[in-house]
Motif scaffolding. Structure first.
Motif, PDB file in Angstrom:
ATOM      1  N   TRP A 121       0.863  -1.187   0.000  1.00  0.00           N
ATOM      2  CA  TRP A 121       0.000   0.000   0.000  1.00  0.00           C
ATOM      3  C   TRP A 121       0.902   1.239   0.000  1.00  0.00           C
ATOM      4  O   TRP A 121       0.951   1.985   0.986  1.00  0.00           O
ATOM      5  CB  TRP A 121      -0.905  -0.005   1.223  1.00  0.00           C
ATOM      6  CG  TRP A 121      -1.946  -1.088   1.213  1.00  0.00           C
ATOM      7  CD1 TRP A 121      -3.080  -1.125   0.458  1.00  0.00           C
ATOM      8  CD2 TRP A 121      -1.974  -2.278   2.023  1.00  0.00           C
ATOM      9  NE1 TRP A 121      -3.802  -2.257   0.736  1.00  0.00           N
ATOM     10  CE2 TRP A 121      -3.154  -2.988   1.689  1.00  0.00           C
ATOM     11  CE3 TRP A 121      -1.122  -2.806   2.997  1.00  0.00           C
ATOM     12  CZ2 TRP A 121      -3.495  -4.195   2.293  1.00  0.00           C
ATOM     13  CZ3 TRP A 121      -1.451  -4.011   3.586  1.00  0.00           C
ATOM     14  CH2 TRP A 121      -2.630  -4.698   3.241  1.00  0.00           C
ATOM     15  N   CYS A 124      -0.151   4.751   1.218  1.00  0.00           N
ATOM     16  CA  CYS A 124      -0.493   4.985   2.620  1.00  0.00           C
ATOM     17  C   CYS A 124       0.723   5.505   3.388  1.00  0.00           C
ATOM     18  O   CYS A 124       1.615   4.733   3.743  1.00  0.00           O
ATOM     19  CB  CYS A 124      -1.020   3.700   3.252  1.00  0.00           C
ATOM     20  SG  CYS A 124      -2.519   3.066   2.454  1.00  0.00           S
ATOM     21  N   ASP A 168      -3.384   3.151   9.641  1.00  0.00           N
ATOM     22  CA  ASP A 168      -3.044   2.454   8.401  1.00  0.00           C
ATOM     23  C   ASP A 168      -4.275   1.861   7.743  1.00  0.00           C
ATOM     24  O   ASP A 168      -4.436   1.905   6.514  1.00  0.00           O
ATOM     25  CB  ASP A 168      -2.039   1.338   8.673  1.00  0.00           C
ATOM     26  CG  ASP A 168      -0.713   1.841   9.209  1.00  0.00           C
ATOM     27  OD1 ASP A 168      -0.432   3.045   9.074  1.00  0.00           O
ATOM     28  OD2 ASP A 168       0.040   1.026   9.784  1.00  0.00           O
ATOM     29  N   CYS A 171      -6.485   3.801   5.502  1.00  0.00           N
ATOM     30  CA  CYS A 171      -5.946   3.930   4.146  1.00  0.00           C
ATOM     31  C   CYS A 171      -6.114   2.636   3.358  1.00  0.00           C
ATOM     32  O   CYS A 171      -6.517   2.655   2.194  1.00  0.00           O
ATOM     33  CB  CYS A 171      -4.478   4.339   4.189  1.00  0.00           C
ATOM     34  SG  CYS A 171      -3.784   4.699   2.563  1.00  0.00           S
ATOM     35  N   THR A 172      -5.814   1.490   3.961  1.00  0.00           N
ATOM     36  CA  THR A 172      -5.911   0.231   3.228  1.00  0.00           C
ATOM     37  C   THR A 172      -7.355  -0.105   2.856  1.00  0.00           C
ATOM     38  O   THR A 172      -7.605  -0.756   1.847  1.00  0.00           O
ATOM     39  CB  THR A 172      -5.324  -0.942   4.044  1.00  0.00           C
ATOM     40  OG1 THR A 172      -6.059  -1.096   5.263  1.00  0.00           O
ATOM     41  CG2 THR A 172      -3.851  -0.698   4.358  1.00  0.00           C
ATOM     42  N   ASP A 175      -8.707   4.239   1.480  1.00  0.00           N
ATOM     43  CA  ASP A 175      -7.775   5.096   0.748  1.00  0.00           C
ATOM     44  C   ASP A 175      -7.742   6.518   1.318  1.00  0.00           C
ATOM     45  O   ASP A 175      -7.607   7.502   0.595  1.00  0.00           O
ATOM     46  CB  ASP A 175      -8.128   5.136  -0.744  1.00  0.00           C
ATOM     47  CG  ASP A 175      -6.924   5.490  -1.611  1.00  0.00           C
ATOM     48  OD1 ASP A 175      -5.784   5.226  -1.168  1.00  0.00           O
ATOM     49  OD2 ASP A 175      -7.107   6.028  -2.716  1.00  0.00           O
ATOM     50  N   ASN A 177      -5.717   8.855   4.009  1.00  0.00           N
ATOM     51  CA  ASN A 177      -4.534   9.005   4.854  1.00  0.00           C
ATOM     52  C   ASN A 177      -4.876   9.888   6.047  1.00  0.00           C
ATOM     53  O   ASN A 177      -5.187  11.068   5.898  1.00  0.00           O
ATOM     54  CB  ASN A 177      -3.382   9.634   4.053  1.00  0.00           C
ATOM     55  CG  ASN A 177      -2.563   8.602   3.312  1.00  0.00           C
ATOM     56  OD1 ASN A 177      -1.952   7.733   3.932  1.00  0.00           O
ATOM     57  ND2 ASN A 177      -2.567   8.672   1.985  1.00  0.00           N
TER      58      ASN A 177
END
Length: 384
Positions: A121, A124, A168, A171-172, A175, A177
């Motif tokens: 990723w 990220c 994290d 974001c994973t 998407d 941040n």
């Protein structure tokens, strides 16, 4: 929302009865952290320096060790007692194990031989940073555009690893941040999570995310930034919970980000790898022996010294060395002066130091996330 219901449905199908997991737990992780024998404590006095040249030689001359030791600058002036203070993971209570769900994954899932969440990723930004906060100012690493951080002298590792892992996972999964506030968990979770700088439990932090949410780091920065200098604070009390954003244009309530659940991950290495592969980094608790302070490179396994306490870090991947040794890859929160640029590898598949018994996670919630993205860019495609 559709995505919320799909995540909740997926989580419920993964949660299995705790019986199998509880039977698999080793005695090492359930032992009282820091319960060294009298003989060990007389050998390693609390007021002595944690780092000794003789230990470095002992480890590096051991051909079976598999890792290299060094007098890490991060702990050059630390006593054993000061080092122990960083180890803030409390022993897991049996009632907690019985009441918390456990996640497993299908054995049919094909997993790569090597995996690194930083590259999987790459968009990220939070995954590729070292856990913790550098006091007074944030320094940007030009090579990786990552924040260089440090937990200071507070035993807050139990709060750092889950908070960073949830950051994290926003974001994973979405998407988005976002850097979430360790200080919120440390100061405001109270007795629900433990004793602040004197320790807590990672799964309690995940439960706090689900029930109370956690604000952004911009809203509530880590307390070391407001009156201490690197590499940390003098030993003091846990910061007070203020529930007010430091930034005047941020609202505490709307800055909250949530998880939809909190769970343990089965100690089976395949389940741990699958969890990271599918959902992102996890928080891991493990026993720390005196020689861990010396880690510089290679695949760590305990060589010498007594157990000093429990620690938490963020597991971001795995791999196998050229010599065929399987390892886990983790990001620590002791700045880049320690270890392999702040990271470390530890033996995988042997439950080294109880590393495979203490894996926790949770899935991110969409609550407040859609509003945050919409406010940033009204034209953004919100189809997750």
């Amino acid at each position: 929302m559709e995505v919320f219901h799909s995540i909740s449905k997926m989580a419920s199908t993964l949660l299995l009865p705790l019986t199998t997991f509880f039977l698999a737990l080793s005695v090492s992780y359930l032992q009282i952290a820091g319960a060294e024998t009298h003989e060990e404590l007389t050998t390693l006095r609390l007021n002595s320096h944690i780092l000794q040249e003789s230990i470095v030689r002992h480890i590096n001359e051991n051909i079976e060790a598999g890792w290299k030791a060094a007098l890490n600058p991060r702990f050059s002036n630390y006593t054993v007692e000061q080092f122990k203070r960083l180890l803030g993971v409390k022993p897991t209570l049996k009632k907690e194990l019985r009441s918390t769900p456990v996640v497993t994954h299908p054995k049919s899932l094909k997993l790569p031989k090597n995996f690194d969440a930083r590259t999987a990723w790459s968009q990220c930004s939070t995954i590729g940073r070292i856990l913790g906060v550098l006091t007074l100012l944030l320094v940007v690493d030009i090579d990786t555009n990552s924040l260089i951080k440090d937990q200071g002298h507070c035993g807050s590792c139990w709060a750092f690893a889950p908070t960073e892992a949830l950051s994290d996972r926003f974001c994973t999964h979405f998407d988005v941040n976002v850097s979430l506030s360790v200080n919120d968990v440390l100061a405001c979770c109270g007795h629900e999570c433990g004793e602040g700088c004197n320790g807590g439990l990672e799964v309690w932090a995940w439960q706090y995310f689900a029930s109370h949410g956690v604000v952004t780091e911009e809203c509530d920065p880590y307390f070391d930034q407001i009156g201490c200098t690197h590499p940390g604070c003098v030993i003091g009390d846990t910061p007070q919970c203020v529930k007010k954003c430091l930034s005047g244009n941020r609202d505490w309530k709307t800055s909250k980000h949530y998880s939809v659940n909190a769970y343990y991950v089965s100690p089976d290495p395949h389940d741990i790898m699958a969890e990271v592969y599918k959902n992102g980094p996890v928080a891991v608790g493990f026993d720390v022996y005196a020689d861990f302070a010396y880690y510089k490179s290679g695949v760590y396994k305990h060589v010498t010294g007594p157990v000093l306490g429990g620690h938490a870090a963020k597991l971001i991947g795995w791999g196998t060395t050229d010599d065929g040794e399987d390892y886990w890859l983790l990001a620590n929160q002791w700045n880049r002066e320690w270890g392999d640029d702040g990271y470390f590898k530890i033996r995988r598949g042997a439950n080294e130091c109880g590393i495979e018994d203490g894996v926790t996670g949770g899935l991110p919630s969409t609550k407040n996330v859609v509003k945050e993205v919409t406010d940033m860019d009204a034209d953004t495609d919100l189809s997750f």
